[in-house]
Design an enzyme around this catalytic site. Structure first.
Site, PDB file in Angstrom:
ATOM      1  N   TYR A 141       0.865  -1.180   0.000  1.00  0.00           N
ATOM      2  CA  TYR A 141       0.000   0.000   0.000  1.00  0.00           C
ATOM      3  C   TYR A 141       0.895   1.221   0.000  1.00  0.00           C
ATOM      4  CZ  TYR A 141      -3.398   3.451   1.724  1.00  0.00           C
ATOM      5  OH  TYR A 141      -4.194   4.562   1.881  1.00  0.00           O
ATOM      6  N   ASP A 236       9.556   2.518  -0.696  1.00  0.00           N
ATOM      7  CA  ASP A 236       8.550   3.208   0.105  1.00  0.00           C
ATOM      8  C   ASP A 236       8.824   2.856   1.567  1.00  0.00           C
ATOM      9  OD1 ASP A 236       6.421   4.118   1.511  1.00  0.00           O
ATOM     10  OD2 ASP A 236       4.882   3.318   0.165  1.00  0.00           O
ATOM     11  N   LYS A 264       5.197   9.244   8.473  1.00  0.00           N
ATOM     12  CA  LYS A 264       4.999   8.717   9.829  1.00  0.00           C
ATOM     13  C   LYS A 264       6.043   9.214  10.829  1.00  0.00           C
ATOM     14  CE  LYS A 264       2.301   4.888   8.059  1.00  0.00           C
ATOM     15  NZ  LYS A 264       0.888   5.031   8.344  1.00  0.00           N
TER      16      LYS A 264
END
Ligand code: HOZ
Length: 424
Positions: A141, A236, A264
Protein backbone atom coordinates in the site's frame (compact mmCIF):
# COMPACT_ATOMS: atom_id res chain seq x y z
CA UNK A 1 -21.02 4.33 26.25
CA UNK A 2 -19.62 7.69 25.13
CA UNK A 3 -17.64 6.12 22.24
CA UNK A 4 -20.82 4.61 20.83
CA UNK A 5 -22.69 7.91 21.10
CA UNK A 6 -19.82 9.71 19.35
CA UNK A 7 -19.76 7.08 16.62
CA UNK A 8 -23.48 7.51 16.05
CA UNK A 9 -22.99 11.27 15.67
CA UNK A 10 -19.92 10.73 13.49
CA UNK A 11 -21.74 8.38 11.11
CA UNK A 12 -24.23 11.14 10.29
CA UNK A 13 -21.57 13.59 9.12
CA UNK A 14 -18.43 11.57 8.22
CA UNK A 15 -18.40 8.66 5.73
CA UNK A 16 -18.38 5.51 7.87
CA UNK A 17 -17.89 7.75 10.92
CA UNK A 18 -14.12 7.84 10.42
CA UNK A 19 -11.53 9.90 8.58
CA UNK A 20 -9.64 6.85 7.38
CA UNK A 21 -11.20 3.45 6.70
CA UNK A 22 -8.58 1.53 8.68
CA UNK A 23 -9.93 3.18 11.83
CA UNK A 24 -13.41 1.75 11.25
CA UNK A 25 -14.02 -1.49 13.11
CA UNK A 26 -16.59 -2.22 10.43
CA UNK A 27 -15.50 -5.71 9.49
CA UNK A 28 -15.40 -6.52 13.20
CA UNK A 29 -19.04 -5.47 13.43
CA UNK A 30 -18.54 -3.09 16.33
CA UNK A 31 -18.02 0.62 16.82
CA UNK A 32 -14.46 1.93 17.16
CA UNK A 33 -13.47 3.41 20.49
CA UNK A 34 -12.86 7.16 20.54
CA UNK A 35 -9.61 8.35 22.11
CA UNK A 36 -9.68 11.07 24.77
CA UNK A 37 -5.91 11.22 25.39
CA UNK A 38 -2.67 9.28 25.05
CA UNK A 39 0.65 9.20 26.85
CA UNK A 40 3.66 6.93 26.42
CA UNK A 41 2.53 3.47 25.35
CA UNK A 42 -1.03 4.01 26.59
CA UNK A 43 -4.34 5.32 25.28
CA UNK A 44 -7.46 6.29 27.23
CA UNK A 45 -10.83 6.21 25.52
CA UNK A 46 -13.76 8.56 26.05
CA UNK A 47 -15.23 6.07 28.52
CA UNK A 48 -12.09 6.12 30.67
CA UNK A 49 -10.79 2.67 29.64
CA UNK A 50 -7.00 2.38 29.34
CA UNK A 51 -5.21 0.41 26.62
CA UNK A 52 -1.64 -0.66 25.91
CA UNK A 53 -1.26 0.58 22.35
CA UNK A 54 0.45 -1.38 19.55
CA UNK A 55 -0.92 0.77 16.71
CA UNK A 56 1.15 3.82 17.68
CA UNK A 57 -0.76 6.21 15.39
CA UNK A 58 -0.11 3.57 12.63
CA UNK A 59 3.62 4.09 12.99
CA UNK A 60 4.58 7.67 13.89
CA UNK A 61 4.56 7.26 17.69
CA UNK A 62 7.99 5.61 17.90
CA UNK A 63 8.78 7.38 21.19
CA UNK A 64 5.27 6.66 22.44
CA UNK A 65 2.52 9.26 22.64
CA UNK A 66 3.15 12.88 23.63
CA UNK A 67 6.91 12.54 24.20
CA UNK A 68 8.22 15.55 26.12
CA UNK A 69 11.00 16.57 23.69
CA UNK A 70 8.50 16.66 20.82
CA UNK A 71 5.89 18.56 22.86
CA UNK A 72 8.56 21.05 23.96
CA UNK A 73 9.63 21.64 20.37
CA UNK A 74 6.03 22.19 19.26
CA UNK A 75 5.36 24.56 22.19
CA UNK A 76 8.48 26.54 21.29
CA UNK A 77 7.51 26.74 17.59
CA UNK A 78 3.83 27.65 17.95
CA UNK A 79 4.16 31.22 19.32
CA UNK A 80 6.40 32.13 16.38
CA UNK A 81 3.55 31.51 13.95
CA UNK A 82 1.88 28.41 12.57
CA UNK A 83 3.19 28.63 9.02
CA UNK A 84 4.41 31.18 6.54
CA UNK A 85 4.74 29.59 3.12
CA UNK A 86 8.25 31.04 3.04
CA UNK A 87 11.46 29.05 3.69
CA UNK A 88 12.54 28.56 7.30
CA UNK A 89 15.70 27.45 9.09
CA UNK A 90 14.02 24.35 10.49
CA UNK A 91 13.34 23.01 6.96
CA UNK A 92 17.08 23.16 6.25
CA UNK A 93 17.85 21.47 9.58
CA UNK A 94 15.34 18.74 8.76
CA UNK A 95 16.66 18.20 5.21
CA UNK A 96 20.26 18.00 6.47
CA UNK A 97 19.22 15.51 9.15
CA UNK A 98 17.38 13.28 6.65
CA UNK A 99 20.34 13.32 4.24
CA UNK A 100 22.74 12.49 7.07
CA UNK A 101 20.60 9.61 8.39
CA UNK A 102 19.68 8.13 5.00
CA UNK A 103 22.79 8.21 2.80
CA UNK A 104 20.94 7.32 -0.45
CA UNK A 105 19.09 10.64 -0.06
CA UNK A 106 21.21 13.51 -1.35
CA UNK A 107 18.28 15.88 -1.73
CA UNK A 108 14.83 15.72 -0.14
CA UNK A 109 11.49 17.47 -0.65
CA UNK A 110 8.92 17.64 2.17
CA UNK A 111 5.24 16.82 1.66
CA UNK A 112 2.28 16.62 4.04
CA UNK A 113 1.70 12.87 3.92
CA UNK A 114 3.13 9.59 2.73
CA UNK A 115 0.54 9.54 -0.04
CA UNK A 116 1.88 12.81 -1.46
CA UNK A 117 5.41 11.45 -1.17
CA UNK A 118 4.68 8.28 -3.17
CA UNK A 119 2.58 10.17 -5.72
CA UNK A 120 5.45 12.62 -6.26
CA UNK A 121 8.12 9.90 -6.38
CA UNK A 122 6.23 7.97 -9.05
CA UNK A 123 5.74 11.16 -11.10
CA UNK A 124 9.44 11.91 -10.73
CA UNK A 125 10.42 8.39 -11.84
CA UNK A 126 8.27 8.82 -14.94
CA UNK A 127 9.58 12.32 -15.62
CA UNK A 128 13.22 11.35 -15.13
CA UNK A 129 13.11 8.20 -17.26
CA UNK A 130 10.55 9.38 -19.84
CA UNK A 131 8.79 6.01 -19.40
CA UNK A 132 5.21 5.33 -18.36
CA UNK A 133 4.84 1.94 -16.61
CA UNK A 134 5.33 1.43 -12.86
CA UNK A 135 5.69 -1.93 -11.13
CA UNK A 136 4.14 -2.32 -7.69
CA UNK A 137 3.52 -5.42 -5.62
CA UNK A 138 0.20 -6.97 -4.65
CA UNK A 139 -0.69 -6.17 -1.04
CA UNK A 140 1.74 -3.26 -0.81
CA UNK A 141 0.00 0.00 0.00
CA UNK A 142 1.50 3.28 -1.10
CA UNK A 143 -1.24 5.62 0.03
CA UNK A 144 -4.38 6.46 -1.88
CA UNK A 145 -2.70 7.58 -5.11
CA UNK A 146 -4.90 6.74 -8.13
CA UNK A 147 -2.32 4.72 -10.01
CA UNK A 148 -1.15 2.88 -6.88
CA UNK A 149 -4.61 1.79 -5.70
CA UNK A 150 -4.19 -1.41 -7.64
CA UNK A 151 -4.07 -4.66 -5.62
CA UNK A 152 -3.49 -2.40 -2.61
CA UNK A 153 -3.16 -3.39 1.04
CA UNK A 154 -4.16 -1.74 4.35
CA UNK A 155 -7.77 -0.45 4.61
CA UNK A 156 -8.39 -1.08 0.91
CA UNK A 157 -7.66 -4.77 1.44
CA UNK A 158 -9.42 -4.97 4.83
CA UNK A 159 -12.64 -3.67 3.32
CA UNK A 160 -12.34 -5.78 0.17
CA UNK A 161 -11.59 -2.96 -2.26
CA UNK A 162 -7.92 -3.35 -3.25
CA UNK A 163 -8.76 -1.82 -6.66
CA UNK A 164 -10.69 1.35 -5.93
CA UNK A 165 -13.74 2.57 -7.80
CA UNK A 166 -13.02 5.96 -9.32
CA UNK A 167 -9.66 4.94 -10.76
CA UNK A 168 -10.21 4.77 -14.54
CA UNK A 169 -8.95 1.58 -16.14
CA UNK A 170 -6.68 3.75 -18.31
CA UNK A 171 -4.81 4.99 -15.19
CA UNK A 172 -4.54 1.53 -13.66
CA UNK A 173 -3.33 0.15 -16.99
CA UNK A 174 0.00 1.88 -16.45
CA UNK A 175 0.53 0.03 -13.16
CA UNK A 176 1.86 -3.50 -13.28
CA UNK A 177 0.94 -5.33 -10.06
CA UNK A 178 3.08 -8.39 -9.36
CA UNK A 179 3.42 -10.86 -6.50
CA UNK A 180 6.06 -9.82 -3.94
CA UNK A 181 9.06 -12.13 -3.56
CA UNK A 182 8.60 -13.55 -7.09
CA UNK A 183 11.71 -12.75 -9.14
CA UNK A 184 10.46 -14.38 -12.33
CA UNK A 185 7.35 -12.18 -12.39
CA UNK A 186 9.58 -9.09 -12.41
CA UNK A 187 11.81 -10.50 -15.16
CA UNK A 188 8.73 -11.30 -17.24
CA UNK A 189 7.38 -7.76 -16.84
CA UNK A 190 10.65 -6.20 -18.02
CA UNK A 191 10.65 -8.61 -20.99
CA UNK A 192 7.03 -7.74 -21.84
CA UNK A 193 7.55 -3.94 -21.66
CA UNK A 194 11.17 -3.42 -22.79
CA UNK A 195 12.42 0.12 -22.20
CA UNK A 196 8.99 1.21 -20.94
CA UNK A 197 9.13 0.65 -17.18
CA UNK A 198 9.97 3.82 -15.25
CA UNK A 199 10.50 2.13 -11.93
CA UNK A 200 9.57 -0.31 -9.23
CA UNK A 201 7.95 1.00 -6.06
CA UNK A 202 8.16 -1.40 -3.14
CA UNK A 203 7.68 -1.48 0.59
CA UNK A 204 11.02 -3.25 1.19
CA UNK A 205 9.47 -4.90 4.27
CA UNK A 206 5.75 -4.96 3.37
CA UNK A 207 3.55 -3.84 6.26
CA UNK A 208 0.10 -3.40 4.77
CA UNK A 209 -1.04 -7.00 4.31
CA UNK A 210 0.26 -7.91 7.72
CA UNK A 211 4.04 -7.71 8.05
CA UNK A 212 6.39 -10.01 6.16
CA UNK A 213 9.91 -10.03 4.86
CA UNK A 214 11.82 -10.38 1.60
CA UNK A 215 13.36 -13.76 0.77
CA UNK A 216 17.16 -13.71 0.92
CA UNK A 217 18.51 -11.92 -2.14
CA UNK A 218 15.14 -10.52 -3.29
CA UNK A 219 15.85 -6.83 -2.61
CA UNK A 220 19.32 -7.24 -4.16
CA UNK A 221 17.59 -8.73 -7.21
CA UNK A 222 15.24 -5.71 -7.47
CA UNK A 223 18.25 -3.40 -7.22
CA UNK A 224 20.17 -5.27 -9.92
CA UNK A 225 17.36 -5.62 -12.43
CA UNK A 226 16.25 -1.97 -12.17
CA UNK A 227 19.83 -0.79 -12.62
CA UNK A 228 20.28 -3.11 -15.62
CA UNK A 229 16.99 -2.03 -17.24
CA UNK A 230 17.46 1.71 -16.67
CA UNK A 231 14.46 1.87 -14.32
CA UNK A 232 14.41 3.48 -10.86
CA UNK A 233 14.08 1.56 -7.61
CA UNK A 234 11.80 3.41 -5.19
CA UNK A 235 11.79 2.21 -1.58
CA UNK A 236 8.55 3.21 0.10
CA UNK A 237 9.87 3.53 3.65
CA UNK A 238 6.88 5.48 4.96
CA UNK A 239 6.39 2.76 7.59
CA UNK A 240 9.92 1.39 7.91
CA UNK A 241 11.90 4.64 7.64
CA UNK A 242 13.65 5.69 10.88
CA UNK A 243 12.08 2.58 12.45
CA UNK A 244 13.69 -0.64 11.17
CA UNK A 245 16.99 1.16 11.67
CA UNK A 246 17.95 4.84 11.80
CA UNK A 247 18.15 4.65 8.01
CA UNK A 248 15.26 2.23 7.52
CA UNK A 249 15.41 -1.07 5.65
CA UNK A 250 18.08 0.32 3.34
CA UNK A 251 20.33 0.90 6.35
CA UNK A 252 19.72 -2.61 7.62
CA UNK A 253 20.19 -4.38 4.28
CA UNK A 254 22.71 -2.13 2.57
CA UNK A 255 20.53 -1.89 -0.57
CA UNK A 256 20.72 1.62 -2.05
CA UNK A 257 17.48 2.69 -3.79
CA UNK A 258 17.32 5.56 -6.27
CA UNK A 259 14.41 7.23 -4.50
CA UNK A 260 12.92 6.85 -1.03
CA UNK A 261 9.56 7.92 0.34
CA UNK A 262 9.16 8.76 4.01
CA UNK A 263 6.30 9.58 6.38
CA UNK A 264 5.00 8.72 9.83
CA UNK A 265 8.07 8.85 12.17
CA UNK A 266 9.47 11.89 10.33
CA UNK A 267 6.53 14.03 11.48
CA UNK A 268 6.69 13.25 15.20
CA UNK A 269 2.88 12.83 15.09
CA UNK A 270 2.16 15.82 12.84
CA UNK A 271 1.39 15.44 9.11
CA UNK A 272 4.73 15.13 7.29
CA UNK A 273 5.93 13.06 4.36
CA UNK A 274 9.04 13.36 2.22
CA UNK A 275 10.65 11.96 -0.89
CA UNK A 276 14.30 12.11 -1.76
CA UNK A 277 17.16 10.40 -3.50
CA UNK A 278 20.06 10.86 -5.86
CA UNK A 279 20.88 14.51 -6.59
CA UNK A 280 20.65 14.19 -10.38
CA UNK A 281 17.14 12.68 -10.09
CA UNK A 282 15.90 15.15 -7.47
CA UNK A 283 17.15 18.04 -9.63
CA UNK A 284 14.38 17.13 -12.10
CA UNK A 285 11.85 18.40 -9.53
CA UNK A 286 10.38 21.87 -10.00
CA UNK A 287 11.68 24.63 -9.85
CA UNK A 288 15.03 23.13 -11.02
CA UNK A 289 13.46 20.64 -13.38
CA UNK A 290 10.27 19.92 -15.33
CA UNK A 291 8.53 17.57 -12.83
CA UNK A 292 6.00 19.71 -10.99
CA UNK A 293 5.40 19.17 -7.28
CA UNK A 294 4.22 21.64 -4.63
CA UNK A 295 2.31 22.17 -1.39
CA UNK A 296 1.19 25.21 0.62
CA UNK A 297 1.82 23.45 3.92
CA UNK A 298 4.91 21.46 2.89
CA UNK A 299 7.75 22.00 5.34
CA UNK A 300 5.37 23.59 7.85
CA UNK A 301 7.53 24.94 10.68
CA UNK A 302 5.54 23.39 13.54
CA UNK A 303 5.49 19.98 11.85
CA UNK A 304 9.21 20.27 11.02
CA UNK A 305 9.98 21.16 14.65
CA UNK A 306 8.03 18.13 15.88
CA UNK A 307 9.65 15.72 13.43
CA UNK A 308 13.14 17.02 13.99
CA UNK A 309 12.75 16.78 17.77
CA UNK A 310 11.63 13.15 17.39
CA UNK A 311 14.62 12.31 15.17
CA UNK A 312 17.02 14.09 17.54
CA UNK A 313 15.61 12.16 20.49
CA UNK A 314 15.97 8.86 18.62
CA UNK A 315 19.59 9.75 17.94
CA UNK A 316 20.29 10.83 21.52
CA UNK A 317 18.86 7.71 23.20
CA UNK A 318 19.17 3.93 22.96
CA UNK A 319 15.64 3.71 21.46
CA UNK A 320 16.52 1.18 18.72
CA UNK A 321 18.24 -1.34 20.97
CA UNK A 322 15.47 -0.89 23.53
CA UNK A 323 12.74 -1.58 20.95
CA UNK A 324 14.66 -4.63 19.69
CA UNK A 325 14.84 -5.98 23.27
CA UNK A 326 11.12 -5.42 23.79
CA UNK A 327 10.31 -6.97 20.41
CA UNK A 328 12.41 -10.04 21.20
CA UNK A 329 10.66 -10.34 24.57
CA UNK A 330 7.24 -10.22 22.90
CA UNK A 331 8.30 -12.73 20.24
CA UNK A 332 9.80 -15.18 22.70
CA UNK A 333 6.75 -15.05 24.98
CA UNK A 334 4.28 -15.35 22.12
CA UNK A 335 6.10 -18.29 20.55
CA UNK A 336 5.98 -20.05 23.94
CA UNK A 337 2.23 -19.42 24.22
CA UNK A 338 1.60 -20.70 20.68
CA UNK A 339 3.67 -23.80 21.43
CA UNK A 340 1.85 -24.50 24.70
CA UNK A 341 -1.56 -24.03 23.08
CA UNK A 342 -0.57 -26.25 20.11
CA UNK A 343 -1.36 -23.35 17.76
CA UNK A 344 1.33 -23.35 15.02
CA UNK A 345 0.46 -19.84 13.80
CA UNK A 346 2.87 -17.72 11.78
CA UNK A 347 4.64 -14.81 13.46
CA UNK A 348 6.89 -12.24 11.75
CA UNK A 349 8.95 -9.51 13.34
CA UNK A 350 11.80 -7.15 12.60
CA UNK A 351 12.76 -4.85 15.46
CA UNK A 352 9.64 -3.03 16.61
CA UNK A 353 7.38 -4.16 13.71
CA UNK A 354 5.47 -7.42 14.05
CA UNK A 355 2.47 -9.42 12.92
CA UNK A 356 0.69 -12.54 14.08
CA UNK A 357 -0.92 -14.29 11.10
CA UNK A 358 -3.84 -16.63 11.77
CA UNK A 359 -2.49 -19.22 9.39
CA UNK A 360 -0.10 -22.11 9.74
CA UNK A 361 1.48 -21.37 6.34
CA UNK A 362 4.60 -19.31 5.89
CA UNK A 363 3.74 -15.74 4.79
CA UNK A 364 5.83 -14.03 2.12
CA UNK A 365 3.30 -12.39 -0.22
CA UNK A 366 -0.32 -11.28 -0.43
CA UNK A 367 -1.62 -14.72 -1.39
CA UNK A 368 -0.04 -16.40 1.64
CA UNK A 369 -1.10 -13.50 3.92
CA UNK A 370 -4.68 -14.05 2.78
CA UNK A 371 -4.67 -17.64 4.04
CA UNK A 372 -5.10 -16.09 7.52
CA UNK A 373 -8.45 -16.84 9.15
CA UNK A 374 -10.58 -13.81 9.95
CA UNK A 375 -12.79 -16.09 12.06
CA UNK A 376 -9.78 -16.63 14.34
CA UNK A 377 -8.60 -13.03 14.22
CA UNK A 378 -11.94 -11.54 15.30
CA UNK A 379 -12.31 -13.25 18.71
CA UNK A 380 -8.58 -12.73 19.36
CA UNK A 381 -8.82 -8.99 18.62
CA UNK A 382 -12.02 -8.48 20.65
CA UNK A 383 -10.59 -10.35 23.64
CA UNK A 384 -7.35 -8.31 23.50
CA UNK A 385 -9.39 -5.10 23.38
CA UNK A 386 -11.57 -6.23 26.26
CA UNK A 387 -8.41 -6.92 28.27
CA UNK A 388 -7.05 -3.43 27.52
CA UNK A 389 -4.59 -4.20 24.72
CA UNK A 390 -5.11 -2.42 21.41
CA UNK A 391 -3.67 -4.20 18.38
CA UNK A 392 -4.63 -3.08 14.87
CA UNK A 393 -8.29 -3.81 14.10
CA UNK A 394 -7.37 -5.70 10.93
CA UNK A 395 -5.27 -8.80 10.24
CA UNK A 396 -3.68 -6.85 7.37
CA UNK A 397 -1.84 -4.31 9.52
CA UNK A 398 1.44 -4.21 11.41
CA UNK A 399 1.99 -4.07 15.18
CA UNK A 400 4.32 -1.32 16.42
CA UNK A 401 6.32 -1.29 19.63
CA UNK A 402 7.53 2.10 20.86
CA UNK A 403 10.48 3.09 23.00
CA UNK A 404 7.90 4.04 25.66
CA UNK A 405 6.69 0.46 26.11
CA UNK A 406 8.08 -1.28 29.18
CA UNK A 407 8.86 -4.90 30.01
CA UNK A 408 5.77 -4.77 32.24
CA UNK A 409 3.64 -3.68 29.24
CA UNK A 410 4.96 -6.64 27.24
CA UNK A 411 4.29 -9.06 30.11
CA UNK A 412 0.73 -7.73 30.46
CA UNK A 413 0.29 -8.09 26.68
CA UNK A 414 1.52 -11.69 26.78
CA UNK A 415 -0.90 -12.48 29.60
CA UNK A 416 -3.73 -11.05 27.48
CA UNK A 417 -2.54 -13.04 24.44
CA UNK A 418 -2.58 -16.22 26.48
CA UNK A 419 -6.28 -15.65 27.26
CA UNK A 420 -7.23 -14.37 23.78
CA UNK A 421 -5.49 -17.18 21.90
CA UNK A 422 -6.97 -19.72 24.30
CA UNK A 423 -10.40 -18.69 22.98
CA UNK A 424 -9.91 -19.15 19.25
N1 HOZ B 1 -0.89 3.32 6.13
C1 HOZ B 1 -1.75 3.32 7.27
C2 HOZ B 1 -2.17 1.95 7.65
N2 HOZ B 1 -1.25 0.95 7.32
C3 HOZ B 1 -2.92 4.21 7.06
C4 HOZ B 1 -3.45 4.71 8.34
C5 HOZ B 1 -4.67 5.52 8.17
O1 HOZ B 1 -5.09 5.72 7.03
O2 HOZ B 1 -5.24 5.96 9.17
Amino acid sequence: MISEELFERACKVIPGGVNSPVRAFRRLERAPFFVARAEGAHLWDEDGKQYIDYVGTWGPAILGHAPKPVLDAVMAAVPKGLGYGIPTRVEVDMAETVCRWVPSIEKVRMTNSGTEATMSAVRLARGYTGRKYIIKFEGCYHGHVDSLLVSAGSGALTHGEPDSAGVPAEFAALTIALPYNDEQAVRDAFNKYPGQIAGIIVEPYPGNAGFYLPKPGYLEFLRDITAKEGALLIFDEVMTGFRISPSGVQGKTGIVPDLTTLGKVIGGGLPVGAFGGRREIMDCVSPLGPVYQAGTLSGNPVAMAAGLAQLNELERTDAYSRMERLGAHLEEGLRRILHDLHLPLTFKRSGSMWCLFFTTQDVYDLKSAMTGSFDMFRPYFLSMLEQGVYVAPSPFETGFISAAHTEADIDATLAAMQVALGKI
